[in-house]
Design a protein around this motif. Structure first.
Motif, PDB file in Angstrom:
ATOM      1  N   ALA A   1      30.576  31.212   5.068  1.00  0.00           N
ATOM      2  CA  ALA A   1      29.273  30.640   4.804  1.00  0.00           C
ATOM      3  C   ALA A   1      29.347  29.154   5.492  1.00  0.00           C
ATOM      4  O   ALA A   1      28.375  28.919   6.292  1.00  0.00           O
ATOM      5  CB  ALA A   1      28.869  30.379   3.374  1.00  0.00           C
ATOM      6  N   PHE A   2      30.618  28.537   5.641  1.00  0.00           N
ATOM      7  CA  PHE A   2      30.686  27.290   6.161  1.00  0.00           C
ATOM      8  C   PHE A   2      30.641  27.212   7.589  1.00  0.00           C
ATOM      9  O   PHE A   2      30.223  26.436   8.508  1.00  0.00           O
ATOM     10  CB  PHE A   2      31.416  26.113   5.696  1.00  0.00           C
TER      11      PHE A   2
ATOM     12  N   PHE B   1      29.233  26.178  -3.676  1.00  0.00           N
ATOM     13  CA  PHE B   1      28.054  27.069  -3.863  1.00  0.00           C
ATOM     14  C   PHE B   1      27.864  27.792  -2.469  1.00  0.00           C
ATOM     15  O   PHE B   1      27.628  26.884  -1.352  1.00  0.00           O
ATOM     16  CB  PHE B   1      26.674  26.180  -4.188  1.00  0.00           C
TER      17      PHE B   1
ATOM     18  N   ARG C   1      18.736  25.267   3.261  1.00  0.00           N
ATOM     19  CA  ARG C   1      18.485  26.227   2.146  1.00  0.00           C
ATOM     20  C   ARG C   1      19.114  25.554   0.790  1.00  0.00           C
ATOM     21  O   ARG C   1      18.528  25.658  -0.275  1.00  0.00           O
ATOM     22  CB  ARG C   1      19.184  27.429   2.468  1.00  0.00           C
TER      23      ARG C   1
ATOM     24  N   LYS D   1      18.453  36.132   0.471  1.00  0.00           N
ATOM     25  CA  LYS D   1      17.895  37.219  -0.179  1.00  0.00           C
ATOM     26  C   LYS D   1      17.870  36.798  -1.817  1.00  0.00           C
ATOM     27  O   LYS D   1      17.799  37.745  -2.440  1.00  0.00           O
ATOM     28  CB  LYS D   1      18.703  38.570  -0.090  1.00  0.00           C
TER      29      LYS D   1
ATOM     30  N   SER E   1      25.912  19.959   1.355  1.00  0.00           N
ATOM     31  CA  SER E   1      25.854  20.125   2.646  1.00  0.00           C
ATOM     32  C   SER E   1      24.551  19.914   3.482  1.00  0.00           C
ATOM     33  O   SER E   1      23.649  19.765   2.824  1.00  0.00           O
ATOM     34  CB  SER E   1      26.444  21.640   3.118  1.00  0.00           C
TER      35      SER E   1
ATOM     36  N   ARG F   1      20.085  31.539  -5.209  1.00  0.00           N
ATOM     37  CA  ARG F   1      18.905  31.254  -6.671  1.00  0.00           C
ATOM     38  C   ARG F   1      19.728  31.828  -7.654  1.00  0.00           C
ATOM     39  O   ARG F   1      19.878  31.022  -8.831  1.00  0.00           O
ATOM     40  CB  ARG F   1      17.702  31.903  -6.146  1.00  0.00           C
TER      41      ARG F   1
ATOM     42  N   TYR G   1      18.196  22.819  -4.485  1.00  0.00           N
ATOM     43  CA  TYR G   1      18.719  21.812  -5.419  1.00  0.00           C
ATOM     44  C   TYR G   1      17.501  20.913  -5.812  1.00  0.00           C
ATOM     45  O   TYR G   1      17.276  20.576  -6.782  1.00  0.00           O
ATOM     46  CB  TYR G   1      19.763  20.661  -4.463  1.00  0.00           C
TER      47      TYR G   1
HETATM   48  C1  COA Z   1      22.948  27.476   0.560  1.00  0.00           C
HETATM   49  C2  COA Z   1      23.252  28.905   0.027  1.00  0.00           C
HETATM   50  C3  COA Z   1      24.381  28.993  -0.983  1.00  0.00           C
HETATM   51  C4  COA Z   1      22.031  29.590  -0.287  1.00  0.00           C
HETATM   52  O1  COA Z   1      22.163  30.783  -0.775  1.00  0.00           O
HETATM   53  P1  COA Z   1      21.118  31.854  -0.284  1.00  0.00           P
HETATM   54  O2  COA Z   1      21.590  33.315  -0.959  1.00  0.00           O
HETATM   55  O3  COA Z   1      20.937  31.847   1.239  1.00  0.00           O
HETATM   56  O4  COA Z   1      20.067  31.377  -1.080  1.00  0.00           O
HETATM   57  P2  COA Z   1      18.346  31.792  -1.388  1.00  0.00           P
HETATM   58  O5  COA Z   1      18.155  33.027  -0.678  1.00  0.00           O
HETATM   59  O6  COA Z   1      18.499  32.145  -2.958  1.00  0.00           O
HETATM   60  O7  COA Z   1      17.481  30.490  -1.186  1.00  0.00           O
HETATM   61  C5  COA Z   1      17.196  30.227  -0.003  1.00  0.00           C
HETATM   62  C6  COA Z   1      16.027  29.296  -0.016  1.00  0.00           C
HETATM   63  O8  COA Z   1      15.846  28.800   1.271  1.00  0.00           O
HETATM   64  C7  COA Z   1      14.754  29.189   2.010  1.00  0.00           C
HETATM   65  N1  COA Z   1      14.953  28.982   3.492  1.00  0.00           N
HETATM   66  C8  COA Z   1      15.599  30.073   4.089  1.00  0.00           C
HETATM   67  N2  COA Z   1      15.915  29.506   5.377  1.00  0.00           N
HETATM   68  C9  COA Z   1      15.450  28.344   5.516  1.00  0.00           C
HETATM   69  C10 COA Z   1      15.471  27.276   6.428  1.00  0.00           C
HETATM   70  N3  COA Z   1      15.866  27.289   7.586  1.00  0.00           N
HETATM   71  N4  COA Z   1      14.921  25.944   5.921  1.00  0.00           N
HETATM   72  C11 COA Z   1      14.606  25.923   4.970  1.00  0.00           C
HETATM   73  N5  COA Z   1      14.573  26.617   3.754  1.00  0.00           N
HETATM   74  C12 COA Z   1      15.087  27.844   3.993  1.00  0.00           C
HETATM   75  C13 COA Z   1      14.396  30.576   1.440  1.00  0.00           C
HETATM   76  O9  COA Z   1      12.989  30.813   1.468  1.00  0.00           O
HETATM   77  C14 COA Z   1      14.823  30.312  -0.175  1.00  0.00           C
HETATM   78  O10 COA Z   1      13.700  29.576  -0.669  1.00  0.00           O
HETATM   79  P3  COA Z   1      12.747  29.907  -1.776  1.00  0.00           P
HETATM   80  O11 COA Z   1      13.712  30.870  -2.744  1.00  0.00           O
HETATM   81  O12 COA Z   1      12.117  28.809  -2.628  1.00  0.00           O
HETATM   82  O13 COA Z   1      11.833  30.921  -0.908  1.00  0.00           O
HETATM   83  C15 COA Z   1      23.813  29.724   1.523  1.00  0.00           C
HETATM   84  O14 COA Z   1      22.785  29.517   2.294  1.00  0.00           O
HETATM   85  C16 COA Z   1      25.041  29.154   2.068  1.00  0.00           C
HETATM   86  O15 COA Z   1      26.018  29.635   1.920  1.00  0.00           O
HETATM   87  N6  COA Z   1      25.026  28.339   2.944  1.00  0.00           N
HETATM   88  C17 COA Z   1      26.111  27.746   3.785  1.00  0.00           C
HETATM   89  C18 COA Z   1      26.938  27.037   2.736  1.00  0.00           C
HETATM   90  C19 COA Z   1      26.183  25.945   2.222  1.00  0.00           C
HETATM   91  O16 COA Z   1      25.843  24.994   2.781  1.00  0.00           O
HETATM   92  N7  COA Z   1      26.514  25.666   0.821  1.00  0.00           N
HETATM   93  C20 COA Z   1      25.769  24.673  -0.048  1.00  0.00           C
HETATM   94  C21 COA Z   1      26.989  23.689  -0.257  1.00  0.00           C
HETATM   95  S1  COA Z   1      26.260  22.370  -1.129  1.00  0.00           S
END
Ligand code: COA
Length: 294
Positions: A23-24, A90, A128, A99, A124, A103, A133
């Motif tokens: 993921a990172f 996370f 998303r 997907k 991070s 959430r 958050y």
């Molecule tokens: C952050 C993370 C855990 C979220 O998991 P996910 O399964 O992708 O998240 P979800 O699908 O439940 O939700 C993503 C949300 O971002 C939105 N989104 C998708 N792409 C986006 C973008 N480019 N910009 C802003 N929002 C975006 C989606 O619409 C969704 O929002 P909504 O539910 O209000 O419509 C995942 O993307 C990830 O692993 N990221 C990389 C590692 C990271 O940075 N983790 C956080 C550490 S603090």
């Protein structure tokens, strides 16, 4: 998709680390990084797996893995310490992102914090994550990260404040500083940081107290009862970074002007990176949170 608790086992610790790496690394690419992400050092691998096992043992209700067709696709690790809820990790595998897996994981991890008035996440730069958050009621405070080779001769003078190495016998002092600065001690996480092998520096004078953990070039966690002591600790820790190792001071909010002064004096370069996400508290100061143990 199902969610199951993370087990305190070598195999779950490896699974969590592999999801996080995928993921990172993908996030770095999305943020425009060219060239490969450097492989983590053995110390970083060990620290990552030790974190998962520690939290699976101390906070089994806060640590979850999401599985799809029997395969782990995401994870969230949360902790509770004296009324403070924190999110330690996370992440969702790139092929499963966007997907709703995140959430669901965050909902479960957040439910573990029910009854906690304060919440903290070192977030991070992923938009998303910021969206998730904010939707969960957190305020986003932008953070800076300082990196580079420390210019030892340019670091501020010690100014007569004694700093010494700490150990497990300082636990009460460390928790007292935590309570003053962020409203809750780190409790078992102090023993954990020492087990991992982080170097602990302590200041304990009539004027106040503070501490700082360092792992290789990284300042892991710093808390103090005054900015003067915090600056002294950061200066000492940066001065102890092995020659030839890049130093990193991360998670610096605008409130930590004392840290900006030390980092820039020591020749490090500033960049914006991510957020400190908080609920029910203002950015603690003087304080540099740990991403994993907050
Ligand atoms: C952050 C993370 C855990 C979220 O998991 P996910 O399964 O992708 O998240 P979800 O699908 O439940 O939700 C993503 C949300 O971002 C939105 N989104 C998708 N792409 C986006 C973008 N480019 N910009 C802003 N929002 C975006 C989606 O619409 C969704 O929002 P909504 O539910 O209000 O419509 C995942 O993307 C990830 O692993 N990221 C990389 C590692 C990271 O940075 N983790 C956080 C550490 S603090």
């Amino acid at each position: 998709m199902i969610l199951r608790p993370v087990r305190d086992s070598a195999s779950d610790a490896r699974t969590v680390r592999e999801i996080a790496k995928a993921a990172f690394d993908a996030l770095e690419e999305q943020l425009g990084r060219t060239g490969p992400v450097p492989e983590p050092t053995p110390a970083a691998v060990a620290a990552s797996e030790a974190r998962t096992r520690h939290l699976a043992a101390t906070d089994p209700g806060g640590c979850w893995i999401a599985e799809e067709a029997g395969e782990a696709v995401g994870t969230a690790l949360a902790l509770r310490r004296e009324g403070l809820w924190g999110l330690s990790l996370f992440c969702v595998r790139p092929d499963a992102q966007g997907k709703g897996v995140g959430r669901m994981l965050l909902d479960h991890a957040a439910a573990y914090g029910r009854g906690c008035l304060r919440g903290m996440i070192v977030a991070s730069p992923d938009p998303r994550a910021a969206r998730r958050y904010h939707a969960a009621g957190f305020q986003l405070h932008p953070t800076m990260q300082f990196t580079g080779t420390v210019d030892l001769l340019a670091l501020p003078e010690p100014g007569g404040i004694p700093v010494h190495l700490g150990d497990a016998s300082h636990q009460q002092l460390l928790d007292s500083v935590d309570r003053r600065v962020r409203g809750g001690g780190h409790g078992p996480d102090h023993a954990q940081l020492l087990r991992i092998g982080d170097e602990l520096l302590v200041v304990d004078t009539l004027a106040g107290s503070g501490y700082c953990y360092r792992r290789e070039g990284r300042i892991v966690l710093l808390a103090a009862t005054s900015k003067r002591l915090a600056a002294r600790l950061l200066t000492e820790a940066l001065g102890r970074v092995p020659v030839g190792t890049e130093a990193t001071v991360a998670n610096v909010t605008g409130e930590q002007e004392w840290a900006v002064d030390v980092c820039l004096a020591g020749g490090l370069s500033a960049a914006n990176r991510g957020y400190l996400a908080l609920r029910g508290l203002r950015p603690p100061t003087p304080y540099l949170p740990s991403g994993a143990y907050l």
